[in-house]
Design a protein around this motif. Structure first.
Motif, PDB file in Angstrom:
ATOM      1  N   TYR A 170       0.832  -1.217   0.000  1.00 30.86           N
ATOM      2  CA  TYR A 170       0.000   0.000   0.000  1.00 30.86           C
ATOM      3  C   TYR A 170       0.862   1.261   0.000  1.00 30.86           C
ATOM      4  O   TYR A 170       0.582   2.225  -0.724  1.00 30.86           O
ATOM      5  N   SER A 171       1.921   1.265   0.796  1.00 30.24           N
ATOM      6  CA  SER A 171       2.754   2.472   0.915  1.00 30.24           C
ATOM      7  C   SER A 171       3.395   2.846  -0.410  1.00 30.24           C
ATOM      8  O   SER A 171       3.560   4.034  -0.710  1.00 30.24           O
ATOM      9  N   ARG A 172       3.748   1.846  -1.209  1.00 33.75           N
ATOM     10  CA  ARG A 172       4.401   2.143  -2.496  1.00 33.75           C
ATOM     11  C   ARG A 172       3.438   2.822  -3.466  1.00 33.75           C
ATOM     12  O   ARG A 172       3.821   3.715  -4.213  1.00 33.75           O
ATOM     13  N   VAL A 173       2.174   2.401  -3.430  1.00 27.53           N
ATOM     14  CA  VAL A 173       1.176   3.042  -4.293  1.00 27.53           C
ATOM     15  C   VAL A 173       0.800   4.404  -3.737  1.00 27.53           C
ATOM     16  O   VAL A 173       0.668   5.381  -4.477  1.00 27.53           O
ATOM     17  N   ALA A 174       0.635   4.494  -2.417  1.00 23.08           N
ATOM     18  CA  ALA A 174       0.250   5.759  -1.792  1.00 23.08           C
ATOM     19  C   ALA A 174       1.299   6.843  -2.018  1.00 23.08           C
ATOM     20  O   ALA A 174       0.965   8.032  -2.134  1.00 23.08           O
ATOM     21  N   LEU A 175       2.564   6.447  -2.104  1.00 24.41           N
ATOM     22  CA  LEU A 175       3.643   7.411  -2.332  1.00 24.41           C
ATOM     23  C   LEU A 175       3.854   7.717  -3.814  1.00 24.41           C
ATOM     24  O   LEU A 175       4.699   8.544  -4.167  1.00 24.41           O
ATOM     25  N   GLY A 176       3.109   7.037  -4.660  1.00 27.80           N
ATOM     26  CA  GLY A 176       3.180   7.342  -6.087  1.00 27.80           C
ATOM     27  C   GLY A 176       4.409   6.825  -6.793  1.00 27.80           C
ATOM     28  O   GLY A 176       4.766   7.337  -7.872  1.00 27.80           O
ATOM     29  N   VAL A 177       5.065   5.807  -6.246  1.00 27.78           N
ATOM     30  CA  VAL A 177       6.259   5.273  -6.901  1.00 27.78           C
ATOM     31  C   VAL A 177       5.991   3.928  -7.576  1.00 27.78           C
ATOM     32  O   VAL A 177       6.888   3.367  -8.212  1.00 27.78           O
ATOM     33  N   HIS A 178       4.775   3.401  -7.430  1.00 29.70           N
ATOM     34  CA  HIS A 178       4.395   2.150  -8.087  1.00 29.70           C
ATOM     35  C   HIS A 178       2.922   2.188  -8.448  1.00 29.70           C
ATOM     36  O   HIS A 178       2.120   2.859  -7.791  1.00 29.70           O
ATOM     37  N   TRP A 179       2.581   1.419  -9.481  1.00 29.48           N
ATOM     38  CA  TRP A 179       1.187   1.183  -9.830  1.00 29.48           C
ATOM     39  C   TRP A 179       0.655   0.041  -8.960  1.00 29.48           C
ATOM     40  O   TRP A 179       1.433  -0.767  -8.448  1.00 29.48           O
ATOM     41  N   THR A 180      -0.660  -0.047  -8.850  1.00 25.54           N
ATOM     42  CA  THR A 180      -1.263  -1.109  -8.039  1.00 25.54           C
ATOM     43  C   THR A 180      -0.879  -2.491  -8.551  1.00 25.54           C
ATOM     44  O   THR A 180      -0.570  -3.398  -7.764  1.00 25.54           O
ATOM     45  N   SER A 181      -0.882  -2.666  -9.864  1.00 25.66           N
ATOM     46  CA  SER A 181      -0.526  -3.972 -10.423  1.00 25.66           C
ATOM     47  C   SER A 181       0.920  -4.336 -10.128  1.00 25.66           C
ATOM     48  O   SER A 181       1.265  -5.522 -10.032  1.00 25.66           O
ATOM     49  N   ASP A 182       1.788  -3.348  -9.960  1.00 23.72           N
ATOM     50  CA  ASP A 182       3.189  -3.627  -9.611  1.00 23.72           C
ATOM     51  C   ASP A 182       3.298  -4.312  -8.257  1.00 23.72           C
ATOM     52  O   ASP A 182       4.062  -5.278  -8.089  1.00 23.72           O
ATOM     53  N   VAL A 183       2.564  -3.798  -7.277  1.00 28.78           N
ATOM     54  CA  VAL A 183       2.703  -4.338  -5.919  1.00 28.78           C
ATOM     55  C   VAL A 183       2.012  -5.688  -5.788  1.00 28.78           C
ATOM     56  O   VAL A 183       2.498  -6.576  -5.075  1.00 28.78           O
ATOM     57  N   ILE A 184       0.883  -5.854  -6.480  1.00 24.29           N
ATOM     58  CA  ILE A 184       0.218  -7.164  -6.447  1.00 24.29           C
ATOM     59  C   ILE A 184       1.129  -8.214  -7.062  1.00 24.29           C
ATOM     60  O   ILE A 184       1.298  -9.316  -6.516  1.00 24.29           O
ATOM     61  N   ALA A 185       1.738  -7.872  -8.178  1.00 25.53           N
ATOM     62  CA  ALA A 185       2.652  -8.813  -8.833  1.00 25.53           C
ATOM     63  C   ALA A 185       3.868  -9.094  -7.963  1.00 25.53           C
ATOM     64  O   ALA A 185       4.350 -10.229  -7.904  1.00 25.53           O
ATOM     65  N   GLY A 186       4.370  -8.078  -7.278  1.00 25.46           N
ATOM     66  CA  GLY A 186       5.524  -8.263  -6.410  1.00 25.46           C
ATOM     67  C   GLY A 186       5.238  -9.228  -5.275  1.00 25.46           C
ATOM     68  O   GLY A 186       6.032 -10.134  -4.978  1.00 25.46           O
ATOM     69  N   VAL A 187       4.084  -9.048  -4.627  1.00 26.58           N
ATOM     70  CA  VAL A 187       3.704  -9.950  -3.532  1.00 26.58           C
ATOM     71  C   VAL A 187       3.519 -11.373  -4.064  1.00 26.58           C
ATOM     72  O   VAL A 187       4.013 -12.343  -3.467  1.00 26.58           O
TER      73      VAL A 187
END
Length: 222
Positions: free
Chosen positions: A167-184
């Motif tokens: 969540y923090s990566r998207v909230a800070l504007g440095v990643h898209w939502t799909s980036d973090v889902i894929a990362g996890v």
């Protein structure tokens, strides 16, 4: 292996959709990012907290924790488990870099950004690092948790940390939502895959089968 199969599906699907610039996914990512960026600008104190917290739980924190845990395991006489932990987080980090190079997705380009990060965007290194680190440490420490309630609470806490980092990566504007889902998802795939290999190794030596998510991957170490 079921975990590998289940989590491979969303990662592979997202990778294909991102690589092909699937319009609905791009539109979803952009809408979420813009909304969360507006919230970040409206709440500078909270945004400052997120900038600190996202680095506290960043990839290097997990690497250090895993290496320190591996040294402790080695001293306890569990070198095989120590090697698995270090090899898993190292392989996961290298895989993340490789996928970033292949996909080469640009990070969000926002007006008045509140944070910045280098490199390509897909998949999120922070989200994957949190998933790797949390899962590795959980599979090591589970045998020391005697009750099912304690194990369930520990898994919930680990999942909460991973979700917060994503969540923090998207909230800070440095990643898209799909980036973090894929990362996890990719982080879980790596840990589950290496854990399955470790279990095969144990059984080949005549040790009793275990359920890693409930017992850890080497209960004998504790």
């Amino acid at each position: 292996m079921i975990a590998v199969a289940v989590f491979s599906v969303p990662f592979t699907l997202l990778m294909v959709l991102v690589k092909t610039s699937f319009t609905p996914l791009d539109a979803f990512d952009e809408s979420v990012t813009l909304e969360m960026h507006a919230d970040a600008l409206d709440n500078p104190g909270y945004t400052a907290f997120l900038r600190v917290a996202t680095e506290v739980f960043g990839p290097w924190t997990w690497r250090v924790l895993v290496v320190l845990t591996a040294l402790w395991l080695w001293r306890r006489g569990a070198p095989r488990l120590a090697i698995w932990a270090v090899a898993t987080i190292a392989f996961g980090g290298l895989l993340n870099l490789a996928v970033k190079e292949i996909i080469d997705r640009a990070r969000p380009d926002l007006p008045d950004p509140v944070a910045s990060a280098p490199g390509a965007s897909f998949p999120s290194g922070h989200a994957m690092g949190a998933a790797l680190g949390a899962c590795i440490l959980m599979l090591i420490m589970l045998p020391s948790l005697r009750s099912r309630a304690a194990k369930a609470i520990a898994w919930i806490a680990a999942a909460a940390v991973v979700v917060f980092v994503a969540y923090s990566r998207v909230a800070l504007g440095v990643h898209w939502t799909s980036d973090v889902i894929a990362g996890v998802a990719l982080g879980v795939v790596v840990v589950a895959g290496t854990a399955a290999g470790f279990e095969t190794w144990r059984r080949a030596e005549g040790r009793r089968p275990v359920v890693p998510a409930e017992e850890g991957i080497e209960p004998e170490a504790f």
